[in-house]
Design an enzyme around this catalytic site. Structure first.
Site, PDB file in Angstrom:
ATOM      1  N   LEU A   1     -39.333  32.326  -5.879  1.00  0.00           N
ATOM      2  CA  LEU A   1     -39.965  32.659  -7.156  1.00  0.00           C
ATOM      3  C   LEU A   1     -41.451  32.310  -7.140  1.00  0.00           C
ATOM      4  O   LEU A   1     -41.887  31.462  -6.353  1.00  0.00           O
ATOM      5  CB  LEU A   1     -39.295  31.865  -8.282  1.00  0.00           C
TER       6      LEU A   1
ATOM      7  N   SER B   1     -42.696  28.596  -6.672  1.00  0.00           N
ATOM      8  CA  SER B   1     -41.692  27.802  -5.950  1.00  0.00           C
ATOM      9  C   SER B   1     -42.344  26.960  -4.847  1.00  0.00           C
ATOM     10  O   SER B   1     -41.803  25.923  -4.452  1.00  0.00           O
ATOM     11  CB  SER B   1     -40.613  28.719  -5.355  1.00  0.00           C
ATOM     12  N   GLY B   2     -43.490  27.426  -4.349  1.00  0.00           N
ATOM     13  CA  GLY B   2     -44.187  26.659  -3.307  1.00  0.00           C
ATOM     14  C   GLY B   2     -44.396  27.393  -1.997  1.00  0.00           C
ATOM     15  O   GLY B   2     -44.757  26.789  -0.987  1.00  0.00           O
TER      16      GLY B   2
ATOM     17  N   SER C   1     -40.546  38.581  -2.374  1.00  0.00           N
ATOM     18  CA  SER C   1     -39.416  39.358  -1.836  1.00  0.00           C
ATOM     19  C   SER C   1     -38.136  39.118  -2.641  1.00  0.00           C
ATOM     20  O   SER C   1     -37.179  38.522  -2.134  1.00  0.00           O
ATOM     21  CB  SER C   1     -39.144  39.055  -0.360  1.00  0.00           C
TER      22      SER C   1
HETATM   23  N1  LIG Z   1     -41.823  20.129  -2.780  1.00  0.00           N
HETATM   24  C1  LIG Z   1     -42.813  20.982  -3.076  1.00  0.00           C
HETATM   25  N2  LIG Z   1     -43.114  21.961  -2.198  1.00  0.00           N
HETATM   26  C2  LIG Z   1     -44.075  22.862  -2.486  1.00  0.00           C
HETATM   27  N3  LIG Z   1     -44.815  22.864  -3.614  1.00  0.00           N
HETATM   28  C3  LIG Z   1     -44.559  21.915  -4.523  1.00  0.00           C
HETATM   29  C4  LIG Z   1     -43.543  20.954  -4.301  1.00  0.00           C
HETATM   30  N4  LIG Z   1     -43.500  20.142  -5.392  1.00  0.00           N
HETATM   31  C5  LIG Z   1     -44.426  20.589  -6.223  1.00  0.00           C
HETATM   32  N5  LIG Z   1     -45.094  21.654  -5.720  1.00  0.00           N
HETATM   33  C6  LIG Z   1     -46.182  22.387  -6.398  1.00  0.00           C
HETATM   34  O1  LIG Z   1     -45.699  23.659  -6.776  1.00  0.00           O
HETATM   35  C7  LIG Z   1     -46.767  24.611  -6.797  1.00  0.00           C
HETATM   36  C8  LIG Z   1     -46.361  25.835  -5.985  1.00  0.00           C
HETATM   37  O2  LIG Z   1     -47.360  26.833  -6.074  1.00  0.00           O
HETATM   38  P1  LIG Z   1     -47.563  27.973  -4.971  1.00  0.00           P
HETATM   39  O3  LIG Z   1     -48.831  28.655  -5.304  1.00  0.00           O
HETATM   40  O4  LIG Z   1     -47.414  27.407  -3.619  1.00  0.00           O
HETATM   41  O5  LIG Z   1     -46.319  28.914  -5.284  1.00  0.00           O
HETATM   42  P2  LIG Z   1     -45.980  30.366  -4.707  1.00  0.00           P
HETATM   43  O6  LIG Z   1     -44.533  30.327  -4.378  1.00  0.00           O
HETATM   44  O7  LIG Z   1     -46.923  30.737  -3.625  1.00  0.00           O
HETATM   45  O8  LIG Z   1     -46.182  31.298  -5.971  1.00  0.00           O
HETATM   46  P3  LIG Z   1     -46.683  32.842  -6.044  1.00  0.00           P
HETATM   47  O9  LIG Z   1     -45.481  33.691  -5.684  1.00  0.00           O
HETATM   48  O10 LIG Z   1     -47.068  33.034  -7.472  1.00  0.00           O
HETATM   49  O11 LIG Z   1     -47.825  33.026  -5.115  1.00  0.00           O
HETATM   50  C9  LIG Z   1     -47.985  23.919  -6.235  1.00  0.00           C
HETATM   51  O12 LIG Z   1     -48.812  23.515  -7.304  1.00  0.00           O
HETATM   52  C10 LIG Z   1     -47.382  22.695  -5.511  1.00  0.00           C
HETATM   53  O13 LIG Z   1     -48.271  21.601  -5.484  1.00  0.00           O
END
Ligand SMILES: Nc1ncnc2c1ncn2[C@@H]1O[C@H](COP(=O)(O)OP(=O)(O)OP(=O)(O)O)[C@@H](O)[C@H]1O
Ligand SMILES: [Mg+2]
Length: 196
Positions: A33, A36-37, A106
């Protein structure tokens, strides 16, 4: 007539590139999502692999959408095309011998299946698991708030479907693990797969 320039006929394979780089090339395909990170862990993974001496390439949904895919919307059709181009691009990098790390939402199995088919052997699916509530609470880009107000149509998890992967090769849970813990799991799992 004898070919006096055999070198011109040689088509180099992925194996040749891997031999040169002393690494196995794979595509690390991160699924999850928004919030999600994926991007956070993809960047961290790339940095660590780079420090360990591996040649890598990062392909992130946001970056591709401002460049190669800047003519695409978030409609179902365009999301499919977004992933098709991403997978084809990832395959090119993989065949050049690089450890290619992809972070795209995805959201549905059909789309992931397509990526798996395009990339073939080397496709390594990583589920960045995190409950919608937690992603929404993080709301890194403020997109969930907008989606709730109806300002963003087709937003994954809110007004567009998200099917959790059931056949991921690796899963990390960023709601239960710290960033460092998720990162360590990924590094260890990926290093195992790319050692020559
Ligand atoms: N265990 C963890 N692993 C990764 N990120 C984490 C974790 N715990 C908290 N976070 C935080 O969650 C956020 C994730 O954001 P990120 O931009 O990486 O998401 P994304 O999946 O790339 O979203 P998008 O699809 O919108 O690009 C960051 O601010 C990160 O610091
Ligand atoms: Mg991201």
């Amino acid at each position: 007539m004898e070919n006096i320039y055999p070198i011109f006929d040689t088509i180099l394979s992925r194996e040749d590139k891997q031999k040169l780089l002393k690494q196995r090339a794979i595509v690390v395909w991160m699924v999850g999502l928004s919030g999600s990170g994926k991007s956070t862990l993809a960047r961290a993974l790339e940095n660590t692999l780079h420090e360990e001496g591996y040649l890598t390439q990062l392909l992130d949904g946001d970056n591709l959408r401002v460049g190669l895919n800047n003519n695409l919307t978030f409609s179902e059709e365009d999301r499919k095309e977004n992933i098709r181009r991403a997978a084809e691009t990832a395959k090119l990098f993989m065949n050049a011998g690089l450890v290619t790390i992809c972070s795209f939402i995805s959201p549905v199995e059909k789309v992931r299946q397509r990526a798996r088919e395009i990339i073939g052997e080397g496709y390594t699916e990583v589920f960045i698991e995190c409950p919608l509530e937690v992603c929404e609470q993080r709301d890194v880009k403020g997109l969930y708030a907008k989606a709730r107000k109806g300002e963003i149509p087709d937003f994954t998890g809110i007004s567009a479907p998200f099917e959790a992967p059931t056949s991921a090769d690796i899963t990390v849970n960023t709601a239960e693990q710290t960033l460092e813990e998720s990162h360590q799991i990924l590094v260890q799992q990926i290093l195992d797969r790319i050692k020559y």
